[in-house]
Scaffold this active site. Structure first.
Site, PDB file in Angstrom:
ATOM      1  N   HIS A  70      -1.352  -5.701   1.789  1.00 21.97           N
ATOM      2  CA  HIS A  70      -2.509  -6.586   1.648  1.00 21.97           C
ATOM      3  C   HIS A  70      -2.072  -7.872   0.944  1.00 21.97           C
ATOM      4  CE1 HIS A  70      -5.927  -3.578   2.356  1.00 21.97           C
ATOM      5  NE2 HIS A  70      -6.307  -4.659   3.002  1.00 21.97           N
ATOM      6  N   GLU A  73       0.827  -1.206   0.000  1.00 23.10           N
ATOM      7  CA  GLU A  73       0.000   0.000   0.000  1.00 23.10           C
ATOM      8  C   GLU A  73       0.867   1.264   0.000  1.00 23.10           C
ATOM      9  OE1 GLU A  73      -3.005  -0.162  -0.622  1.00 23.10           O
ATOM     10  OE2 GLU A  73      -3.543  -2.224  -0.119  1.00 23.10           O
ATOM     11  N   ARG A  81     -18.414  -1.343   4.301  1.00 23.50           N
ATOM     12  CA  ARG A  81     -19.453  -1.990   3.482  1.00 23.50           C
ATOM     13  C   ARG A  81     -20.164  -3.084   4.282  1.00 23.50           C
ATOM     14  NH1 ARG A  81     -18.906  -6.167   0.427  1.00 23.50           N
ATOM     15  NH2 ARG A  81     -16.645  -6.126   0.481  1.00 23.50           N
ATOM     16  N   CYS A  92      -8.493  -2.339   7.534  1.00 21.60           N
ATOM     17  CA  CYS A  92      -7.074  -2.330   7.159  1.00 21.60           C
ATOM     18  C   CYS A  92      -6.587  -0.906   6.885  1.00 21.60           C
ATOM     19  CB  CYS A  92      -6.813  -3.221   5.947  1.00 21.60           C
ATOM     20  SG  CYS A  92      -6.896  -4.976   6.369  1.00 21.60           S
TER      21      CYS A  92
HETATM   22  N1  PCA Z   1      -8.741  -7.262   5.806  1.00 19.21           N
HETATM   23  C1  PCA Z   1      -9.733  -6.235   6.001  1.00 19.21           C
HETATM   24  C2  PCA Z   1      -9.772  -5.992   7.477  1.00 19.21           C
HETATM   25  C3  PCA Z   1      -9.076  -7.158   8.114  1.00 19.21           C
HETATM   26  C4  PCA Z   1      -8.380  -7.831   6.992  1.00 19.21           C
HETATM   27  O1  PCA Z   1      -7.582  -8.778   7.103  1.00 19.21           O
HETATM   28  C5  PCA Z   1      -9.475  -4.998   5.153  1.00 19.21           C
HETATM   29  O2  PCA Z   1      -8.871  -5.104   4.075  1.00 19.21           O
HETATM   30  O3  PCA Z   1      -9.872  -3.898   5.543  1.00 19.21           O
END
Ligand code: PCA
Length: 218
Positions: free
Chosen positions: A170, A84, A94, A147
């Site tokens: 991510h 990111e 959502r 996240c």
């Molecule tokens: N993914 C979610 C929240 C927790 C996770 O592992 C997100 O992308 O916001």
């Protein structure tokens, strides 16, 4: 905890959205106690909750006093390790979080700036992952769920501490999750763990990021 080594706080999340595992915690937990680039890894699980994750992050930062913070989260549907670039000061859920909260258009930090850029060397990390044969990309949005919330909070906490850097990655589903979801992308846990090791080693050894094209048109 060894007092002599600088520490990396590495966080993953608990399962959410009907899943029984979260690949971020599965990967992160296996690195707890490891030494990478002269740093000790301290892994922590955060709840997939807006308020709860922030509370636990703050406590962990106080306790661990890390020089690097790296948050990791599941991004079902993404195909590669997704580094990111930016976290924004908004919560727009959502689906309800694991505590039932569903904030819409609320700030993460009431008086915080609109956004923070990652202070980890995202392009050097990307290049290192590619060089080691792992699929990875720069992402221009961490979303607006928990996240992004934690990525923003990590960067906000790091901004107030001299010499502390932070970022967020991510990761795709694990194969065991994708097998149920017919057609979803996945990445084996061993590759995710190796990718996190590479990203962290690069972060510890890179003070100034490289300038490499990795932008997006859309
Ligand atoms: N993914 C979610 C929240 C927790 C996770 O592992 C997100 O992308 O916001």
């Amino acid at each position: 905890m060894s007092p002599s080594l600088p520490r990396i706080l590495l966080t993953g999340f608990d399962p959410f959205g009907g899943e029984s595992i979260n690949p971020s915690w599965e990967a992160v937990r296996s690195l707890h106690g490891r030494r990478i680039g002269g740093h000790l890894i301290v892994a922590r699980q955060l709840p997939t909750e807006f308020a709860g994750s922030l509370r636990e992050l703050k406590a962990a930062v106080r306790e661990v006093a890390p020089t690097i913070l790296l948050g990791v989260g599941q991004a079902g549907g993404r195909h590669q390790l997704s580094i990111e670039r930016v976290a924004i000061n908004v919560q727009d859920a959502r689906i309800p979080d694991n505590a039932g909260a569903q904030p819409v258009d609320e700030p993460v930090i009431a008086d915080g700036p609109a956004a923070y850029f990652s202070t980890l060397p995202i392009k050097a990390m990307l290049a290192a992952l590619h060089a080691q044969g792992l699929p990875a990309e720069i992402s221009q949005s961490a979303g607006t769920y928990v996240c992004n919330h934690i990525a923003y909070a990590m960067l906000h906490l790091a901004a107030k501490r001299r010499g502390v850097r932070a970022g967020f990655i991510h990761i795709p589903y694990l194969p065991v999750q994708a097998a149920r979801l017919r057609g979803a992308a996945s990445m084996a846990q061993a590759d995710v763990v190796r990718g996190l090791e590479i990203a962290l080693r690069t972060a510890t050894s890179t003070a100034v990021d490289r300038k490499l094209s990795a932008g997006a048109i859309d």
